[in-house]
Design a protein around this motif. Structure first.
Motif, PDB file in Angstrom:
ATOM      1  N   CYS A 119      -1.717  -3.666  -3.974  1.00 53.83           N
ATOM      2  CA  CYS A 119      -2.029  -4.962  -4.583  1.00 53.83           C
ATOM      3  C   CYS A 119      -1.461  -6.032  -3.659  1.00 53.83           C
ATOM      4  N   THR A 120      -1.924  -7.244  -3.872  1.00 57.16           N
ATOM      5  CA  THR A 120      -1.361  -8.401  -3.191  1.00 57.16           C
ATOM      6  C   THR A 120      -0.504  -9.117  -4.213  1.00 57.16           C
ATOM      7  N   ILE A 121       0.706  -9.426  -3.846  1.00 56.88           N
ATOM      8  CA  ILE A 121       1.622 -10.132  -4.743  1.00 56.88           C
ATOM      9  C   ILE A 121       1.757 -11.557  -4.239  1.00 56.88           C
ATOM     10  N   GLU A 122       1.480 -12.503  -5.120  1.00 54.85           N
ATOM     11  CA  GLU A 122       1.648 -13.924  -4.788  1.00 54.85           C
ATOM     12  C   GLU A 122       2.876 -14.448  -5.533  1.00 54.85           C
ATOM     13  N   PHE A 123       3.830 -14.977  -4.804  1.00 49.36           N
ATOM     14  CA  PHE A 123       5.029 -15.581  -5.386  1.00 49.36           C
ATOM     15  C   PHE A 123       4.723 -17.063  -5.604  1.00 49.36           C
ATOM     16  N   SER A 124       3.712 -17.337  -6.454  1.00 42.35           N
ATOM     17  CA  SER A 124       3.125 -18.674  -6.537  1.00 42.35           C
ATOM     18  C   SER A 124       3.452 -19.424  -7.823  1.00 42.35           C
ATOM     19  N   PHE A 156       0.869  -1.181   0.000  1.00 45.17           N
ATOM     20  CA  PHE A 156       0.000   0.000   0.000  1.00 45.17           C
ATOM     21  C   PHE A 156       0.903   1.228   0.000  1.00 45.17           C
ATOM     22  N   ASN A 157       0.372   2.357  -0.477  1.00 45.98           N
ATOM     23  CA  ASN A 157       1.090   3.616  -0.264  1.00 45.98           C
ATOM     24  C   ASN A 157       0.679   4.188   1.097  1.00 45.98           C
ATOM     25  N   GLU A 181      -8.251  -8.481 -12.172  1.00 48.37           N
ATOM     26  CA  GLU A 181      -9.058  -7.472 -12.876  1.00 48.37           C
ATOM     27  C   GLU A 181      -9.110  -6.123 -12.160  1.00 48.37           C
ATOM     28  N   LYS A 182      -8.844  -6.075 -10.863  1.00 49.46           N
ATOM     29  CA  LYS A 182      -8.844  -4.815 -10.105  1.00 49.46           C
ATOM     30  C   LYS A 182      -7.438  -4.330  -9.764  1.00 49.46           C
ATOM     31  N   ALA A 183      -6.406  -5.100 -10.108  1.00 51.88           N
ATOM     32  CA  ALA A 183      -5.041  -4.776  -9.667  1.00 51.88           C
ATOM     33  C   ALA A 183      -4.563  -3.413 -10.164  1.00 51.88           C
ATOM     34  N   ASN A 184      -4.807  -3.079 -11.421  1.00 52.36           N
ATOM     35  CA  ASN A 184      -4.357  -1.782 -11.933  1.00 52.36           C
ATOM     36  C   ASN A 184      -5.086  -0.628 -11.243  1.00 52.36           C
ATOM     37  N   GLU A 185      -6.379  -0.810 -11.011  1.00 54.14           N
ATOM     38  CA  GLU A 185      -7.185   0.221 -10.351  1.00 54.14           C
ATOM     39  C   GLU A 185      -6.704   0.473  -8.917  1.00 54.14           C
ATOM     40  N   THR A 186      -6.482  -0.602  -8.153  1.00 53.15           N
ATOM     41  CA  THR A 186      -6.066  -0.428  -6.757  1.00 53.15           C
ATOM     42  C   THR A 186      -4.621   0.061  -6.661  1.00 53.15           C
ATOM     43  N   LEU A 187      -3.791  -0.349  -7.607  1.00 51.73           N
ATOM     44  CA  LEU A 187      -2.416   0.148  -7.635  1.00 51.73           C
ATOM     45  C   LEU A 187      -2.407   1.646  -7.935  1.00 51.73           C
ATOM     46  N   LYS A 197       1.629 -19.188 -10.318  1.00 46.36           N
ATOM     47  CA  LYS A 197       0.326 -19.463 -10.926  1.00 46.36           C
ATOM     48  C   LYS A 197      -0.047 -18.367 -11.921  1.00 46.36           C
ATOM     49  N   SER A 198      -0.913 -18.720 -12.864  1.00 46.55           N
ATOM     50  CA  SER A 198      -1.398 -17.739 -13.833  1.00 46.55           C
ATOM     51  C   SER A 198      -2.879 -17.450 -13.578  1.00 46.55           C
ATOM     52  N   PHE A 199      -3.273 -17.548 -12.288  1.00 48.37           N
ATOM     53  CA  PHE A 199      -4.656 -17.229 -11.904  1.00 48.37           C
ATOM     54  C   PHE A 199      -4.702 -16.940 -10.412  1.00 48.37           C
ATOM     55  N   SER A 200      -5.757 -16.237 -10.002  1.00 44.98           N
ATOM     56  CA  SER A 200      -6.030 -16.016  -8.582  1.00 44.98           C
ATOM     57  C   SER A 200      -7.502 -15.681  -8.452  1.00 44.98           C
ATOM     58  N   ASP A 201      -8.089 -16.031  -7.315  1.00 43.58           N
ATOM     59  CA  ASP A 201      -9.483 -15.678  -7.054  1.00 43.58           C
ATOM     60  C   ASP A 201      -9.606 -14.241  -6.558  1.00 43.58           C
ATOM     61  N   LEU A 202      -8.490 -13.635  -6.199  1.00 47.32           N
ATOM     62  CA  LEU A 202      -8.511 -12.290  -5.645  1.00 47.32           C
ATOM     63  C   LEU A 202      -8.283 -11.262  -6.751  1.00 47.32           C
ATOM     64  N   PRO A 203      -9.236 -10.346  -6.976  1.00 51.16           N
ATOM     65  CA  PRO A 203      -9.154  -9.435  -8.118  1.00 51.16           C
ATOM     66  C   PRO A 203      -8.040  -8.391  -8.036  1.00 51.16           C
ATOM     67  N   GLY A 204      -7.487  -8.143  -6.838  1.00 54.93           N
ATOM     68  CA  GLY A 204      -6.416  -7.152  -6.695  1.00 54.93           C
ATOM     69  C   GLY A 204      -5.034  -7.767  -6.622  1.00 54.93           C
ATOM     70  N   THR A 205      -4.878  -8.946  -7.212  1.00 57.29           N
ATOM     71  CA  THR A 205      -3.643  -9.720  -7.062  1.00 57.29           C
ATOM     72  C   THR A 205      -2.784  -9.716  -8.314  1.00 57.29           C
ATOM     73  N   LEU A 206      -1.473  -9.691  -8.110  1.00 56.39           N
ATOM     74  CA  LEU A 206      -0.494  -9.988  -9.146  1.00 56.39           C
ATOM     75  C   LEU A 206       0.154 -11.307  -8.764  1.00 56.39           C
ATOM     76  N   CYS A 207       0.160 -12.268  -9.672  1.00 56.24           N
ATOM     77  CA  CYS A 207       0.892 -13.516  -9.438  1.00 56.24           C
ATOM     78  C   CYS A 207       2.196 -13.438 -10.222  1.00 56.24           C
ATOM     79  N   VAL A 208       3.282 -13.827  -9.567  1.00 55.51           N
ATOM     80  CA  VAL A 208       4.592 -13.790 -10.191  1.00 55.51           C
ATOM     81  C   VAL A 208       5.251 -15.166 -10.093  1.00 55.51           C
ATOM     82  N   GLU A 209       6.407 -15.264 -10.731  1.00 55.34           N
ATOM     83  CA  GLU A 209       7.167 -16.514 -10.710  1.00 55.34           C
ATOM     84  C   GLU A 209       7.331 -17.043  -9.292  1.00 55.34           C
TER      85      GLU A 209
END
Length: 125
Positions: A88-93, A32-33, A76-82, A95-107
């Motif tokens: 945003c919530t960052i998952e180091f998972s 968060f900022n 779908e909400k990650a750009n808006e909340t950023l 995965k190429s999916f998440s149920d949380l709309p404010g999430t970025l999944c990375v390697e």
């Protein structure tokens, strides 16, 4: 020839909530900022308010300090909340999916060690 990088988002960590380490152990990071709601401050890495220069897209790279992660999913909400909250919530998972709309999944790589003054950036190229 070196490829040009386009900065999408760039900021600096100014505070670490007391619970961020617990989330990192679960391969997650909440950012968060300074507008972070008081009830979310403990779980967040707080960074300087900054402008989202471009929409984050799959294939961009997230940099946290000296660690680099390819972005595999943008909720779908990650750009808006950023843009609005630096959130945003960052998952180091990996995965190429998440149920949380404010999430970025990375390697799926080791989550970074966070420090005050550390850089958070997203870039393309």
């Amino acid at each position: 020839m070196e490829q040009t990088k386009t900065t999408v988002y760039q900021s600096e960590i100014i505070e670490l909530g007391s619970q961020t380490g617990i989330f990192l152990e679960e391969n997650m990071l909440v950012i968060f900022n300074e507008t972070v709601p008081a009830d979310l401050k403990d779980i967040s890495a707080i960074h300087k308010k900054t402008e989202l220069l471009h929409h984050v897209v799959v294939g961009d790279t997230l940099q946290i300090q000296d660690n680099h992660y390819k972005i595999l999913f943008v909720g779908e909400k990650a750009n808006e909340t950023l843009r609005d909250l630096g959130h945003c919530t960052i998952e180091f998972s990996g995965k190429s999916f998440s149920d949380l709309p404010g999430t970025l999944c990375v390697e799926k790589k080791v989550a970074p060690n966070l420090e005050i003054g550390g850089k958070i950036a997203i870039y393309r190229g």
